[in-house]
Design an enzyme around this catalytic site. Structure first.
Site, PDB file in Angstrom:
ATOM      1  N   HIS A 199      30.620  47.426  44.606  1.00  0.00           N
ATOM      2  CA  HIS A 199      30.318  47.031  45.993  1.00  0.00           C
ATOM      3  C   HIS A 199      30.628  48.130  47.001  1.00  0.00           C
ATOM      4  O   HIS A 199      30.709  47.871  48.211  1.00  0.00           O
ATOM      5  CB  HIS A 199      31.066  45.734  46.346  1.00  0.00           C
ATOM      6  N   CYS A 211      24.397  57.298  55.664  1.00  0.00           N
ATOM      7  CA  CYS A 211      23.367  57.245  56.700  1.00  0.00           C
ATOM      8  C   CYS A 211      22.661  55.898  56.667  1.00  0.00           C
ATOM      9  O   CYS A 211      22.182  55.463  55.611  1.00  0.00           O
ATOM     10  CB  CYS A 211      22.342  58.366  56.493  1.00  0.00           C
ATOM     11  N   CYS A 260      25.105  60.199  61.943  1.00  0.00           N
ATOM     12  CA  CYS A 260      24.661  61.081  60.852  1.00  0.00           C
ATOM     13  C   CYS A 260      24.041  62.345  61.449  1.00  0.00           C
ATOM     14  O   CYS A 260      23.445  62.281  62.541  1.00  0.00           O
ATOM     15  CB  CYS A 260      23.619  60.332  60.017  1.00  0.00           C
ATOM     16  N   GLY A 285      41.149  38.320  38.696  1.00  0.00           N
ATOM     17  CA  GLY A 285      41.243  38.076  40.134  1.00  0.00           C
ATOM     18  C   GLY A 285      39.906  38.020  40.834  1.00  0.00           C
ATOM     19  O   GLY A 285      39.753  38.529  41.941  1.00  0.00           O
ATOM     20  N   SER A 338      36.586  35.247  41.869  1.00  0.00           N
ATOM     21  CA  SER A 338      36.151  33.838  41.933  1.00  0.00           C
ATOM     22  C   SER A 338      34.871  33.626  41.140  1.00  0.00           C
ATOM     23  O   SER A 338      34.395  32.496  41.029  1.00  0.00           O
ATOM     24  CB  SER A 338      35.932  33.445  43.398  1.00  0.00           C
ATOM     25  N   ALA A 380      47.793  38.708  38.755  1.00  0.00           N
ATOM     26  CA  ALA A 380      47.433  39.970  38.100  1.00  0.00           C
ATOM     27  C   ALA A 380      48.648  40.886  37.995  1.00  0.00           C
ATOM     28  O   ALA A 380      48.878  41.516  36.962  1.00  0.00           O
ATOM     29  CB  ALA A 380      46.321  40.650  38.899  1.00  0.00           C
TER      30      ALA A 380
HETATM   31  N1  APR Z   1      46.243  37.317  40.858  1.00  0.00           N
HETATM   32  C1  APR Z   1      45.126  36.895  40.201  1.00  0.00           C
HETATM   33  N2  APR Z   1      44.109  36.207  40.815  1.00  0.00           N
HETATM   34  C2  APR Z   1      44.254  35.937  42.121  1.00  0.00           C
HETATM   35  C3  APR Z   1      45.406  36.308  42.859  1.00  0.00           C
HETATM   36  C4  APR Z   1      46.428  37.030  42.169  1.00  0.00           C
HETATM   37  N3  APR Z   1      47.537  37.417  42.789  1.00  0.00           N
HETATM   38  N4  APR Z   1      45.259  35.872  44.155  1.00  0.00           N
HETATM   39  C5  APR Z   1      44.047  35.268  44.215  1.00  0.00           C
HETATM   40  N5  APR Z   1      43.436  35.297  43.003  1.00  0.00           N
HETATM   41  C6  APR Z   1      42.101  34.818  42.653  1.00  0.00           C
HETATM   42  C7  APR Z   1      41.627  33.586  43.390  1.00  0.00           C
HETATM   43  O1  APR Z   1      41.982  32.411  42.708  1.00  0.00           O
HETATM   44  C8  APR Z   1      40.110  33.790  43.390  1.00  0.00           C
HETATM   45  O2  APR Z   1      39.536  33.244  42.215  1.00  0.00           O
HETATM   46  O3  APR Z   1      41.215  35.854  43.035  1.00  0.00           O
HETATM   47  C9  APR Z   1      39.947  35.307  43.370  1.00  0.00           C
HETATM   48  C10 APR Z   1      39.465  35.952  44.675  1.00  0.00           C
HETATM   49  O4  APR Z   1      38.175  35.494  44.932  1.00  0.00           O
HETATM   50  P1  APR Z   1      37.321  36.031  46.184  1.00  0.00           P
HETATM   51  O5  APR Z   1      38.158  36.016  47.380  1.00  0.00           O
HETATM   52  O6  APR Z   1      36.059  35.250  46.176  1.00  0.00           O
HETATM   53  O7  APR Z   1      37.047  37.568  45.828  1.00  0.00           O
HETATM   54  P2  APR Z   1      35.984  38.226  44.821  1.00  0.00           P
HETATM   55  O8  APR Z   1      35.760  37.390  43.619  1.00  0.00           O
HETATM   56  O9  APR Z   1      36.405  39.612  44.608  1.00  0.00           O
HETATM   57  O10 APR Z   1      34.652  38.222  45.743  1.00  0.00           O
HETATM   58  C11 APR Z   1      33.492  38.816  45.232  1.00  0.00           C
HETATM   59  O11 APR Z   1      32.376  38.611  47.350  1.00  0.00           O
HETATM   60  O12 APR Z   1      32.696  38.660  49.574  1.00  0.00           O
HETATM   61  C12 APR Z   1      32.131  39.337  48.542  1.00  0.00           C
HETATM   62  O13 APR Z   1      31.671  41.633  48.252  1.00  0.00           O
HETATM   63  C13 APR Z   1      32.715  40.719  48.378  1.00  0.00           C
HETATM   64  O14 APR Z   1      33.458  41.841  46.353  1.00  0.00           O
HETATM   65  C14 APR Z   1      33.469  40.626  47.042  1.00  0.00           C
HETATM   66  C15 APR Z   1      32.721  39.534  46.319  1.00  0.00           C
END
Ligand code: APR
Length: 252
Positions: free
Chosen positions: A121, A129, A158, A197, A199, A241
């Site tokens: 990402h 640019c 740019c 970590g 979702s 994590a």
């Molecule tokens: N250790 C492990 N897991 C954790 C912890 C922790 N300390 N804290 C939170 N989590 C988990 C939550 O339960 C959740 O499932 O991490 C996850 C975070 O989810 P999101 O906030 O949705 O983040 P992510 O999955 O990286 O989002 C994906 O969405 O918004 C866009 O581009 C953005 O890269 C991002 C993408």
């Protein structure tokens, strides 16, 4: 089976695997003080992705978008990699054929010592640019947040005259095919895939553990909570994590 037994078994699998892939999400940086997106303090609970993380939002109000990314740069610039990031950097030196894929734009894996990280990402410390002339710039700012990161500042321009935009993959945009290709190849080739970590809601990244599973890999979920990936995972480790990854690394 106790967590210790599960960790021992998983460590044995990792040691004997020819190729291992790990994909991280915002959860791994939560313990470094970087807000997640969808957690209780998640960014998308307070801010509108449609106003801040789409090409349309940037065309509409580039100043607002840059203010928001500089605010995030301020937070990330003051954050330190945690034990989870450090453990994955050690995985890389201890496991031949280890590939690290991240959805995070914070650069904390690299600050922990990981190299060749596939940044699906983008990266918050780069700008490119907005017209697509090919220029990419480092925007690393003053970690105290007093500089452009975290504060106001003129919009970066740019050399071709167009605006520079954050080098981030926004909603509605495709991944860079080089990164998507490398991540898919790693998922298809690995014998163990660690989803850490995340979702598992945002595609195509959320599809990678499923690609690995279909190709015969053991899929492992490390998360404090259930996700749509949980029913598809072969091994589920509930916890943080920064807690679980060092415990696993210590067993390698
Ligand atoms: N250790 C492990 N897991 C954790 C912890 C922790 N300390 N804290 C939170 N989590 C988990 C939550 O339960 C959740 O499932 O991490 C996850 C975070 O989810 P999101 O906030 O949705 O983040 P992510 O999955 O990286 O989002 C994906 O969405 O918004 C866009 O581009 C953005 O890269 C991002 C993408």
């Amino acid at each position: 089976m106790t967590d210790a037994r599960v960790l021992d078994d998983l460590a044995a699998r990792l040691r004997s695997a020819r190729a291992v892939a790990a994909m991280t999400g915002a959860g791994i940086s939560a313990e470094s003080g970087v807000p997640t997106f969808r957690g209780a303090d998640g960014l998308w609970r307070t801010y509108s992705a449609a106003d801040l993380a789409t090409p349309e939002a940037f065309a509409r109000d580039p100043d607002l978008v840059w203010q928001w990314y500089r605010w995030r740069q301020g937070i990330i610039g003051r954050a330190q990699p945690n034990a989870g990031h450090v453990a994955l950097a050690r995985f890389q030196s201890r496991l031949p054929g280890f590939t690290l894929i991240t959805q995070n734009v914070d650069g904390l894996h690299q600050r922990a010592g990981s190299t060749d990280v596939i940044e699906l990402h983008g990266n918050i410390w780069r700008a490119r640019c907005a017209r697509g002339c090919g220029v990419v710039r480092e925007t690393r700012a003053d970690p105290s947040g007093a500089g452009p990161a975290g504060g106001e500042g003129p919009l970066p321009v740019c050399p071709c005259g167009a605006l520079l935009r954050p080098d981030i993959v926004w909603f509605g945009e495709a991944l860079d095919p080089r990164h998507a290709g490398a991540a898919t190849r790693a998922a298809e080739a690995c014998e163990v895939f660690l989803a850490i970590g995340t979702s598992a809601l945002v595609y195509p990244a959320a599809g990678l553990p499923l690609v690995a599973g279909r190709a015969g890999a053991v899929v492992v979920e490390i998360n404090v909570d259930d996700t749509p990936l949980t029913p598809h995972a072969d091994i589920v480790l509930r916890g943080t994590a920064a807690g679980l990854l060092p415990a696993l690394e210590a067993r390698l």
